[in-house]
Design an enzyme around this catalytic site. Sequence first.
Site, short mmCIF file in Angstrom:
data_model
loop_
_atom_site.label_atom_id
_atom_site.label_comp_id
_atom_site.label_asym_id
_atom_site.label_seq_id
_atom_site.Cartn_x
_atom_site.Cartn_y
_atom_site.Cartn_z
N LYS A 290 0.79 -1.46 0.47
CA LYS A 290 -0.06 0.02 0.04
C LYS A 290 0.89 0.94 0.02
CE LYS A 290 -0.85 0.91 4.77
NZ LYS A 290 -0.20 2.55 4.75
N HIS B 93 -1.24 -5.89 5.81
CA HIS B 93 -0.92 -7.11 6.99
C HIS B 93 -2.05 -7.03 8.18
CE1 HIS B 93 0.48 -2.86 9.01
NE2 HIS B 93 0.34 -3.53 10.16
N LYS C 21 -3.76 -10.59 10.49
CA LYS C 21 -3.43 -10.72 12.21
C LYS C 21 -4.45 -11.67 12.07
CE LYS C 21 -2.70 -6.05 13.06
NZ LYS C 21 -2.15 -6.27 14.39
N GLU D 297 -3.35 6.00 17.53
CA GLU D 297 -2.05 5.66 17.48
C GLU D 297 -1.59 7.01 18.63
OE1 GLU D 297 0.19 3.99 13.78
OE2 GLU D 297 -1.41 5.62 13.35
N ASP E 92 -4.14 6.64 4.57
CA ASP E 92 -2.81 5.90 4.99
C ASP E 92 -3.74 4.98 5.73
OD1 ASP E 92 -0.11 5.39 6.11
OD2 ASP E 92 -0.59 5.89 7.98
N HIS F 192 -6.58 -0.22 5.76
CA HIS F 192 -6.82 -1.34 6.54
C HIS F 192 -8.01 -1.20 7.38
CE1 HIS F 192 -2.88 -1.16 7.03
NE2 HIS F 192 -2.39 -0.13 7.59
N LYS G 170 -3.35 9.86 15.26
CA LYS G 170 -1.39 10.47 14.98
C LYS G 170 -1.36 10.98 16.79
CE LYS G 170 0.85 8.20 12.12
NZ LYS G 170 0.83 6.38 11.94
#
Length: 490
Positions: free
Chosen positions: A163, A193, A197, A231, A250, A255, A341
Site C-alpha cells: 500500500k 498486514h 492478524k 495511535e 494512510d 486498514h 496520530k
Amino acid sequence: MAGAGEGHARPGGSGGARPDDHVVVLFGATGDLAQRKLLPGLFHLAASGLLPERYRIVGAAPAAVALSDADFSDHARATFAAHVITKPTDPAWAGFEASLSFAAADPEDTSALLATLAAAERAVGGTPRRLFHLAVPPPAFPSVVAMLGAAGLAEGARVIVEKPFGTDLASARALNAAIHEVFDESQVFRIDHFLGKESVDNILALRFANGLFEPIWNREHVAYVQVDVPETLGLEGRAAFYEGTGAFRDMVATHLLQVLGFVAMEPPVTLTAKSLRDETAKVFEAMAPVELHDVVRGQYVGYLDEPGVAPGSTTETFVALRVMVDNWRWHGVPFFLRTGKCLAESRQVVTIGFRQPTLRMFDLGTRQSWSDAGNELVIDFQDPGSISARFLAKEPGPAMRLGTAAMTFAYDSSFATANDLEGYERLILDAMLGDQSLFTRADGIERIWEVAAPLLESPPPVEPYARGSWGPAAIRRIPAPHGWHLPERP
C-alpha cells in the site's frame, strides 16, 4: 505455472502445506519496511520450518544503493538482531544466510538482476517459483512492474504490492492498469498486514462458526459498529510521506475499511479466496459515498513544526467518520471509523453495539443510555487480541441493582502462541502458497476510492487537537446519540 490457489480450505494458508521451491526477489531490500518487517519475517518463517525446502532470497535496489552479497548478509544480521525474537544465533541462521544474494536493478539495465536471478534458480534446482515483493515507494511501482515485464520475468510469477494502492480513484485505476499490463490479477497480491492478524481473521470464526452470534449479526439487533485505531506515535520522521497522504489515505482507505469488510460481509459459500473476496467486494459496493457532514478531520498541535511539513498544511493527522452499508443486513446501521496520530492510547478495536431491549423494566441509574451500560461485543485485534462480551448483571444485595460485567476470551491465555506469525509473515507465506484470500482485489480497491471521492475532492477543514487527547472535540457528534467505545467505559 498456476496463479492463485482458489481451492484452499481456509483463509490464509492450506492447513500446514509447505510452499513449492521459491526464489523471492525483494525490491527495496535496503529500505525501512524490509528492515523492520520483511527480512525478519522471512527469517522467522525459515526458523519455523515454513519456507520451502529449497529457496533463495535476492535483495534488489537501484545501482546507486546496491550492496554486495556480503554486505547484504551483514545488513540482514544487524536487522535481525534489532527487530526479531529469533536472533542470528538460531541454528537456522546459517542456512538462511547462505540463501541471500543481492543485485542492482535499474529499468534501463537489468543485466545484473537477470544474472543473479538465474544463479539463484540454478542453486535451487528444477523450476522454482518466482515471487517479487515490491517494497518500493508508490511512484516506483509502475516502473518496476514494467521492468519485470520487459525482462521477461513476469510469466508464471507472483507479485506482492505494498500500500497505498493509489491515492484516489484515478490513480488507483492507473496503477491497476499498469500492473495488469504485465500481470494477471491472479498473480497479484496487494498486501495489507492488518488482514494477516490472527485476531482479525478470528472475526470469521466468531461469526460463522458460532450459532450464538450469526443470527444476531444484522440490523435487527445491532445498533452501530465502531472500528477504532488510535495511535500514540507521531510521524517518526515520515512527515514528507505523510504530507501527501494524511490519515484517511494512510489508514482508513486501507486498514480500517478492510476490517469493516470482514465484519460486514455476508456468509461466503466456502472459505476460498474467490468466495471471501467476492463477499468483501459486495460490502464495498453497498457502501454509500461519504457524506462531508459525517467527517471530522483533525491535526495535532505542533504538526506544522515537524520537519518536512509545508507551512499552513491542511493535511489531517486524525479522521473520524460515519459510513453506511446499504444492503439488507446493514441498512440503517452506522459504521463509525476513527484513527489518528499522537492520541491518548494505541489500540485496535472493533465494537459491536447491540440494540436495547424492547421492555426497559430496569432503572439505568446514572447511565445516560443503554449503550453506556455495556451491551457490546468488543474485539481487540491488537496482537495478541481478545474478545469481550459486555453486559449487565444484577449486583449482589437485596435490591435489583445492575452492574456492568464482561466475559473475555484472550488469545495469549487460551491458546499456545509460541508459533504465532505476525501479519506480514503469514501473508508472505500465503503468497508463496498462492492463496489470495487475505489480499485485496482491484475492484474492491477502486470501489473504496469511489466511495471516498466526496471527501477527497472537498475535505472539511482540519480542527486542532492536543497531543495525548482523543482528537478534536467535534468528534462527539459523529457517533451521536451513541458514544465512542474508547476511552473504555467503566
